[in-house]
Design an enzyme around this catalytic site. Sequence first.
Site, mmCIF file in Angstrom:
data_model
loop_
_atom_site.group_PDB
_atom_site.id
_atom_site.type_symbol
_atom_site.label_atom_id
_atom_site.label_comp_id
_atom_site.label_asym_id
_atom_site.label_seq_id
_atom_site.Cartn_x
_atom_site.Cartn_y
_atom_site.Cartn_z
ATOM 1 N N GLY A 164 41.914 43.927 36.168
ATOM 2 C CA GLY A 164 42.970 43.728 37.296
ATOM 3 C C GLY A 164 43.298 42.241 37.376
ATOM 4 N N CYS A 165 42.282 41.481 37.534
ATOM 5 C CA CYS A 165 42.334 40.029 37.915
ATOM 6 C C CYS A 165 42.931 39.263 36.842
ATOM 7 C CB CYS A 165 41.024 39.480 38.419
ATOM 8 S SG CYS A 165 40.509 40.131 40.064
#
Length: 158
Positions: A47-48
Amino acid sequence: MTDARLTTGDLAPDFTLDDQDGQPVTLSSLRGSKVVLYFYPEAMTPGCTTEACDFRDNLNSFASAGIRVLGVSKDDVPKLKRFAERDRLNFTVLSDKELAVQQRYGVWGEKMLYGKIVIGSIRSTFVIGEDGRIERALYNVKATGHVARLRRELGLDA
């Protein structure tokens, strides 16, 4: 845990943190420029990485509007350096290992992770005006689609 959440009109808490090259960056030194300050849980996680690459791919629209982008996580400088190099990040990422800045911005606390309550970094973004005041405080944002939403809200989609 964390301090109270920030809202529009609050003075953005000042800080000095080391960037991916180990160089100190002080928020107040950027006064006169608008800043997008985003907090993410951990470098090089799916996600990051998605969020960082989204900022990378859209950086020209922010830069052409005079907006600086800064990412902040609890990762140490060597990990941030690897993250920036691996994903060719074209903006500054900062190390908040002590979590002091995350606590001051109200982004360190309880969150849901895979159906369980855990303590950690709450994915959040702040738009800070030229005067150092919070123009937008967005807590619990999603990694995917967040940058597009931010560009729309800031009028960068021409």
